[in-house]
Design a protein around this motif. Structure first.
Motif, PDB file in Angstrom:
ATOM      1  N   LEU A 278     -58.246 -19.337  24.250  1.00 51.06           N
ATOM      2  CA  LEU A 278     -56.801 -19.109  24.359  1.00 51.06           C
ATOM      3  C   LEU A 278     -56.118 -19.128  22.997  1.00 51.06           C
ATOM      4  CD1 LEU A 278     -56.008 -21.326  27.472  1.00 51.06           C
ATOM      5  CD2 LEU A 278     -56.581 -18.907  27.390  1.00 51.06           C
ATOM      6  N   ALA A 279     -54.951 -18.465  22.932  1.00 52.17           N
ATOM      7  CA  ALA A 279     -54.172 -18.436  21.696  1.00 52.17           C
ATOM      8  C   ALA A 279     -52.735 -18.798  22.026  1.00 52.17           C
ATOM      9  CB  ALA A 279     -54.219 -17.044  21.089  1.00 52.17           C
ATOM     10  N   LYS A 280     -52.021 -19.314  21.051  1.00 48.90           N
ATOM     11  CA  LYS A 280     -50.642 -19.730  21.296  1.00 48.90           C
ATOM     12  C   LYS A 280     -49.710 -18.539  21.416  1.00 48.90           C
ATOM     13  CE  LYS A 280     -47.404 -22.768  21.836  1.00 48.90           C
ATOM     14  NZ  LYS A 280     -47.359 -23.339  23.192  1.00 48.90           N
ATOM     15  N   SER A 281     -49.919 -17.574  20.549  1.00 53.58           N
ATOM     16  CA  SER A 281     -49.014 -16.436  20.514  1.00 53.58           C
ATOM     17  C   SER A 281     -49.832 -15.199  20.884  1.00 53.58           C
ATOM     18  CB  SER A 281     -48.465 -16.347  19.094  1.00 53.58           C
ATOM     19  OG  SER A 281     -47.418 -15.462  19.029  1.00 53.58           O
ATOM     20  N   VAL A 282     -49.548 -14.618  22.061  1.00 50.60           N
ATOM     21  CA  VAL A 282     -50.449 -13.579  22.584  1.00 50.60           C
ATOM     22  C   VAL A 282     -49.873 -12.203  22.246  1.00 50.60           C
ATOM     23  CG1 VAL A 282     -51.711 -12.778  24.608  1.00 50.60           C
ATOM     24  CG2 VAL A 282     -51.154 -15.189  24.374  1.00 50.60           C
ATOM     25  N   THR A 283     -50.305 -11.690  21.096  1.00 48.81           N
ATOM     26  CA  THR A 283     -49.650 -10.500  20.566  1.00 48.81           C
ATOM     27  C   THR A 283     -50.410  -9.207  20.826  1.00 48.81           C
ATOM     28  OG1 THR A 283     -50.655 -11.106  18.475  1.00 48.81           O
ATOM     29  CG2 THR A 283     -48.359 -11.714  18.769  1.00 48.81           C
ATOM     30  N   VAL A 284     -51.416  -9.267  21.727  1.00 46.24           N
ATOM     31  CA  VAL A 284     -52.049  -8.010  22.159  1.00 46.24           C
ATOM     32  C   VAL A 284     -51.878  -7.859  23.660  1.00 46.24           C
ATOM     33  CG1 VAL A 284     -53.754  -7.839  20.310  1.00 46.24           C
ATOM     34  CG2 VAL A 284     -54.321  -9.108  22.376  1.00 46.24           C
ATOM     35  N   GLU A 285     -51.964  -6.616  24.107  1.00 48.50           N
ATOM     36  CA  GLU A 285     -51.791  -6.355  25.551  1.00 48.50           C
ATOM     37  C   GLU A 285     -52.961  -6.846  26.361  1.00 48.50           C
ATOM     38  OE1 GLU A 285     -50.516  -2.845  27.694  1.00 48.50           O
ATOM     39  OE2 GLU A 285     -49.954  -2.040  25.743  1.00 48.50           O
TER      40      GLU A 285
ATOM     41  N   GLN B 242     -41.505 -18.244  25.166  1.00 52.57           N
ATOM     42  CA  GLN B 242     -41.424 -19.336  24.195  1.00 52.57           C
ATOM     43  C   GLN B 242     -41.517 -18.791  22.780  1.00 52.57           C
ATOM     44  OE1 GLN B 242     -42.354 -21.897  21.257  1.00 52.57           O
ATOM     45  NE2 GLN B 242     -44.150 -20.773  21.984  1.00 52.57           N
ATOM     46  N   SER B 243     -42.591 -18.037  22.516  1.00 50.01           N
ATOM     47  CA  SER B 243     -42.863 -17.558  21.157  1.00 50.01           C
ATOM     48  C   SER B 243     -41.953 -16.410  20.751  1.00 50.01           C
ATOM     49  CB  SER B 243     -44.309 -17.068  21.072  1.00 50.01           C
ATOM     50  OG  SER B 243     -44.490 -15.979  21.965  1.00 50.01           O
ATOM     51  N   GLY B 244     -41.493 -15.649  21.736  1.00 49.99           N
ATOM     52  CA  GLY B 244     -40.697 -14.463  21.436  1.00 49.99           C
ATOM     53  C   GLY B 244     -41.545 -13.324  20.888  1.00 49.99           C
ATOM     54  N   GLU B 245     -42.873 -13.466  20.932  1.00 48.18           N
ATOM     55  CA  GLU B 245     -43.752 -12.444  20.344  1.00 48.18           C
ATOM     56  C   GLU B 245     -44.755 -11.884  21.345  1.00 48.18           C
ATOM     57  OE1 GLU B 245     -43.143 -11.308  17.492  1.00 48.18           O
ATOM     58  OE2 GLU B 245     -41.930 -12.896  16.586  1.00 48.18           O
ATOM     59  N   THR B 246     -44.722 -12.321  22.588  1.00 49.12           N
ATOM     60  CA  THR B 246     -45.750 -11.907  23.544  1.00 49.12           C
ATOM     61  C   THR B 246     -45.683 -10.388  23.798  1.00 49.12           C
ATOM     62  OG1 THR B 246     -45.672 -14.076  24.519  1.00 49.12           O
ATOM     63  CG2 THR B 246     -46.624 -12.350  25.887  1.00 49.12           C
ATOM     64  N   ALA B 247     -46.787  -9.720  23.484  1.00 51.14           N
ATOM     65  CA  ALA B 247     -46.799  -8.250  23.515  1.00 51.14           C
ATOM     66  C   ALA B 247     -46.444  -7.708  24.898  1.00 51.14           C
ATOM     67  CB  ALA B 247     -48.163  -7.744  23.076  1.00 51.14           C
ATOM     68  N   ASP B 248     -46.993  -8.325  25.950  1.00 55.44           N
ATOM     69  CA  ASP B 248     -46.733  -7.810  27.294  1.00 55.44           C
ATOM     70  C   ASP B 248     -45.251  -7.930  27.651  1.00 55.44           C
ATOM     71  OD1 ASP B 248     -49.322  -7.025  28.059  1.00 55.44           O
ATOM     72  OD2 ASP B 248     -49.883  -9.095  28.434  1.00 55.44           O
TER      73      ASP B 248
ATOM     74  N   LYS C  61     -45.813  -3.898  16.411  1.00 54.43           N
ATOM     75  CA  LYS C  61     -46.253  -5.243  16.027  1.00 54.43           C
ATOM     76  C   LYS C  61     -45.340  -5.695  14.895  1.00 54.43           C
ATOM     77  CE  LYS C  61     -49.667  -6.091  18.567  1.00 54.43           C
ATOM     78  NZ  LYS C  61     -48.816  -6.239  19.704  1.00 54.43           N
ATOM     79  N   PRO C  62     -45.013  -6.964  14.815  1.00 60.06           N
ATOM     80  CA  PRO C  62     -44.101  -7.386  13.747  1.00 60.06           C
ATOM     81  C   PRO C  62     -44.755  -7.408  12.364  1.00 60.06           C
ATOM     82  CG  PRO C  62     -44.699  -9.251  15.140  1.00 60.06           C
ATOM     83  CD  PRO C  62     -45.365  -8.046  15.724  1.00 60.06           C
ATOM     84  N   LEU C  63     -43.985  -7.053  11.361  1.00 63.38           N
ATOM     85  CA  LEU C  63     -44.429  -7.180   9.977  1.00 63.38           C
ATOM     86  C   LEU C  63     -43.180  -7.425   9.130  1.00 63.38           C
ATOM     87  CD1 LEU C  63     -47.203  -7.089   8.623  1.00 63.38           C
ATOM     88  CD2 LEU C  63     -46.745  -4.759   7.951  1.00 63.38           C
ATOM     89  N   ILE C  64     -43.233  -8.479   8.357  1.00 63.35           N
ATOM     90  CA  ILE C  64     -42.043  -8.907   7.619  1.00 63.35           C
ATOM     91  C   ILE C  64     -42.339  -8.900   6.120  1.00 63.35           C
ATOM     92  CG2 ILE C  64     -40.454 -10.894   7.305  1.00 63.35           C
ATOM     93  CD1 ILE C  64     -42.107 -11.461  10.286  1.00 63.35           C
ATOM     94  N   LEU C  65     -41.394  -8.386   5.355  1.00 65.14           N
ATOM     95  CA  LEU C  65     -41.508  -8.463   3.898  1.00 65.14           C
ATOM     96  C   LEU C  65     -40.573  -9.580   3.459  1.00 65.14           C
ATOM     97  CD1 LEU C  65     -41.012  -4.669   3.053  1.00 65.14           C
ATOM     98  CD2 LEU C  65     -43.126  -5.853   3.650  1.00 65.14           C
TER      99      LEU C  65
END
Ligand code: F6R
Length: 613
Positions: free
Chosen positions: A606-613, A353-359, A178-182
Motif C-alpha cells: 500500500l501507498a499513502k498517496s495513490v497517484t495512479v489509476e 485526504q491527500s488531495g492527490e488521488t488520481a481516481d 500528474k502534478p509537477l511543481i517548479l
C-alpha cells in the motif's frame, strides 16, 4: 507512490545531499525503490537501490562533492517487479540521457514494439523506459523540440524530468494529468522540480504549478516555460514559505497509534470558528456564488476512494435523511467511467485526504465535463484536488503519516456533518435544533477521549481474537457504512480476510461462510434497528459463529450474550455515532496487527498517496 525530485539553476550545495533529503521527504507516500542520476565528468551516472532511501544514500557517497543538475525518484511498482533494473532513472541505449517518470504510459506496449523494430534494446519491464528510448529516437539536439514530439506520442498520465549529456546544465520537464511543481529558491538561485511540495526543504520559494502539456527548460541562467506549441508562456509565481515540522512519534510506538490519539484535537481544530453556539448556526463562510447555486441543486454525488469513500457513504445517508436532497456515494474509479450521472444541477463533493488521488481527481474532471459544480474536502493545502474544484473546505487534521487513515477520516466526517447542517440552513433559512447539533459536535472530542481511556479493554479483546482468520463485520444504516470502514482498517494492517455486510443481508448468502472459526463484529449502534441486528447476531450464533458486539451503554446485550463486548458511554445524535465506533475499531485493528507483529505504519503493497489509476 512514485515521487520526483530534481534540481537545477545555480546549485549551491551537494546535489546528492539535496536529492536524498528530498527523497526522504517523499518516503511517506510509499515506495519500493529509489534512484538518482546526474552528470559526472560529462557522463550520465545513475545509482539505484531497492528498499529504503537510506540504502541509496550509502551508494552515492562517492558523488557527494558534485553540484550538478540532478534527477531523483522514489518508485512504487506498477509495470515490472521490485528489482533494481526497474527503478528510475531510466536511460537510453547510448547512455546520453536519463529520466524519471510518475504516472502510467498506456500505449507503452505499442511504443515498445515500434522502438524494438528500430533496434532499441530494453533493459527493464517498465512503461517508463519507452519514454527514454523515444526521446533518444526523436533527439535532434534541441531538447524542447524533442520533448514536444515525445509528449505528442504518449497516451496516459505522466510527469517527466529529464537530463541530457549534451546539455549538462539543463533540466527539462513536462506533464499531463500528474502534478509537477517548479520551486525557485531566490536566495540560493536553485530551482527544485518536484511532484510533491512536501519534498521541499525549509525556506522561501516562488512556485509554479505546471499546467498539462507545458514544458519547462531550466538551467543556471533561465527558467523558461513553453506551451504545447512551443511558444513561451509567462511564468506566474505563487510565494510559498516552507516550514519543516518534524514528524516524530512522540510518546507513541507507531504513527497510527499517535494519530488515533490526535483525533480529539483534530476534531476540535476542524470545528473551530465554524459555528455560532448562541444563535445555533453553522458558519462555514461559503462563498456567495455557492449560496446562489445551492437552491438549484437537484442531487448530490459524493466521491472518494477507500476510507474517503466510506466518509462519502455515511454523509450521503445523512444528507438524504436530514436535508432531503437525493445524495449518493460513488467510488471514484467507477464513477469516472459512467456516463450521464451528472448535469448542471448536480453538486459533486470530492473527498480526499491527500488531495492527490488520481481516481478521485479523474472522477471530478469527468463530472466537471458533464457540467456539475465541484466542491472538495481535503486535508492538504495546495493539493491538486483544490485546483480541480469550484469550492473547497479544509479539514484540520494535520499531516497524516500512517498509511492507514484514522484522524483524516474522522475529521472529514466532522467537516461533512457541518456542511450537511449548513445545507439544511441554506434550504430552510435556519438550522432546526441548531444548539443541540452544535453541542453534540462539541462533545465529540471528549467522547473520543473516553473511548481512548478504555483502550486496554480493546487491546485485550484483540489479543483474544487475533487468531480468527475469517472476520465478518455487520451493521445497519450508519453502522453498516462504519463497518465498511472498520473492515478496511482490519484488512489493511492485520492482513486478515474480512468481509462486511448489512446485517439483514446475511441470510441471502454470506451466512454460508459462518462456522465456529468465524468472528463476527456486530456494530449495534443504530438504535432504531438494534433489535433487528440482535436477531441477525442470533442467526450467526445458531451456526456457532463467535460475536464481538459494540453497543451503547444503555443497550442490553443479555439476549445475545456476545463472546466479547465493548460499550460506549454516550448519548449523542445517531448520525454522529460513526466517529465513535470508528475509533473503537481503529484501535482494535491496530492491536490485532500489533499482536501479529506487522509493520503497521507501512502495510505491505500500500501507498499513502495513490497517484495512479
Ligand atoms: C485507508 C486509506 C485509503 C485512502 C484512499 C484515498 O486507510 O487510507 O483507503 O483513504 O487511498 O486516499 P485520499 O483520501 O488521500 O484520496
Amino acid at each position: 507512490m512514485c515521487g520526483i525530485f530534481g534540481i537545477s539553476g545555480k546549485i549551491a550545495v551537494s546535489s546528492v545531499d539535496l536529492c536524498i533529503a528530498g527523497l526522504k521527504k517523499l518516503e511517506y507516500r510509499g515506495y519500493d525503490s529509489s534512484g538518482i542520476a546526474l552528470l559526472n565528468e560529462g557522463q550520465i551516472e545513475i545509482v539505484k537501490s531497492c528498499g529504503k532511501v537510506e540504502s541509496l544514500e550509502k551508494r552515492v557517497l562517492h558523488l557527494k562533492d558534485l553540484k550538478a543538475v540532478s534527477i531523483a525518484h522514489t518508485r512504487w511498482a506498477t509495470h515490472g517487479g521490485v528489482v533494481e533494473v526497474n527503478a528510475h532513472p531510466h536511460i537510453d541505449n547510448e547512455k546520453n540521457l536519463a529520466l524519471v517518470h510518475n504516472g502510467i504510459i498506456e500505449n507503452f506496449y505499442e511504443l515498445k514494439l515500434y522502438l524494438k523494430k528500430n533496434g532499441v534494446q530494453f533493459l527493464s519491464d517498465t512503461d517508463t523506459e519507452v519514454i527514454a528510448h523515444l526521446f533518444s529516437h526523436f533527439y535532434d539536439s534541441n531538447l524542447l523540440n524533442t520533448l514536444k514530439r515525445v509528449h505528442e506520442k504518449l497516451i496516459g498520465s505522466f510527469a517527466v524530468a529529464c537530463i541530457h549529456k549534451d546539455h549538462p546544465n539543463t533540466l527539462i520537464v513536462t506533464k499531463r494529468d500528474k502534478p509537477l511543481i517548479l520551486a525557485l529558491d531566490q536566495q540560493k538561485g536553485q530551482i527544485i522540480v518536484t511532484s510533491d511540495r512536501n519534498a521541499l526543504y525549509e525556506g522561501e520559494f516562488q512556485t509554479v504549478d505546471l499546467e498539462d502539456n507545458q514544458i519547462a527548460l531550466i538551467n543556471e541562467n533561465t527558467l523558461q516555460l513553453y506551451d504545447q506549441n512551443g511558444l513561451i508562456t509567462p511564468l506566474q509565481f505563487t510565494p510559498l514559505f516552507v516550514k519543516n515540522t518534524s514528524h516524530d512519534k512522540g510518546e507513541f510506538s507507531h504513527f497510527m497509534l499517535k494519530e488515533i490519539h490526535e483525533q480529539p484535537h483534530a476534531i476540535r481544530r476542524t470545528l473551530e470558528g465554524r459555528y455560532d453556539l448562541e444563535n445555533g448556526q453553522i458558519l462555514l463562510n461559503l462563498p456567495k456564488n455557492f449560496k446562489e447555486f445551492f437552491p438549484k441543486v437537484s442531487k448530490i454525488a459524493l466521491i472518494g476512494c477507500g476510507t474517503s469513500y466510506h466518509a462519502a457513504c455515511i454523509i450521503a445517508h445523512f444528507i438524504e435523511e436530514f436535508v432531503r436532497i437525493p445524495a449518493q456515494a460513488h467510488i471514484a474509479s467507477e464513477f469516472r467511467y459512467k456516463e450521464g450521472l451528472t448535469d448542471e444541477s448536480t453538486l459533486v463533493i470530492g473527498i480526499s485526504q491527500s488531495g492527490e488521488t488520481a481516481d478521485t481527481i479523474g472522477a471530478l474532471r469527468e463530472a466537471k465535463r458533464q457540467k456539475a459544480k465541484i466542491f472538495c474536502i481535503t486535508n492538504v493545502q495546495h493539493s491538486s484536488i483544490i485546483r480541480e474544484s469550484d469550492f473547497h473546505l479544509m479539514t484540520q487534521a494535520g499531516p497524516e503519516i500512517s498509511v492507514c487513515s484514522t484522524k483524516a477520516f474522522t475529521s472529514q466526517l466532522l467537516l461533512l456533518y457541518l456542511l450537511t447542517l449548513e445545507f439544511y440552513q441554506m434550504k430552510h433559512g435556519f438550522l432546526d435544533q441548531g444548539n443541540t447539533w452544535i453541542q453534540n459536535l462539541r462533545t465529540l472530542p471528549s467522547l473520543i477521549e473516553s473511548v481512548l481511556q478504555k483502550k486496554s479493554l480493546i487491546q485485550e479483546i484483540a489479543k483474544q481474537t487475533c487468531q480468527f482468520d475469517k472476520v465478518l463485520f455487520i451493521g445497519r444504516q450508519y453502522m453498516f457504512y462504519t463497518a465498511l470502514e472498520s473492515s478496511l482498517k482490519l484488512k489493511e494492517i492485520s492482513y486478515i480476510f474480512s468481509l462486511c455486510y448489512p446485517a439483514g443481508e446475511l441470510k441471502h448468502g454470506p451466512l454460508a461462510l459462518v462456522d465456529e472459526n468465524t468472528l463476527t463484529i456486530a456494530l449495534l449502534g443504530h438504535a432504531p434497528t438494534f433489535q433487528k441486528t440482535c436477531s441477525n447476531v442470533q442467526e450467526i450464533q445458531a451456526r456457532k459463529g463467535k460475536i464481538f458486539a459494540i453497543a451503547q451503554k444503555n443497550q442490553n446485550l443479555e439476549e445475545i450474550s456476545p463472546d466479547f463486548a465493548f460499550k460506549i458511554d454516550v448519548s449523542i445524535a445517531q448520525p454522529l455515532l460513526p466517529i465513535l465506533y470508528s475509533v473503537v475499531l481503529q484501535l482494535y485493528a491496530f492491536y490485532v496487527a500489533l499482536e501479529k507483529g506487522h509493520d503497521i505504519d507501512h502495510p505491505k503493497n500500500l501507498a499513502k498517496s495513490v497517484t495512479v489509476e
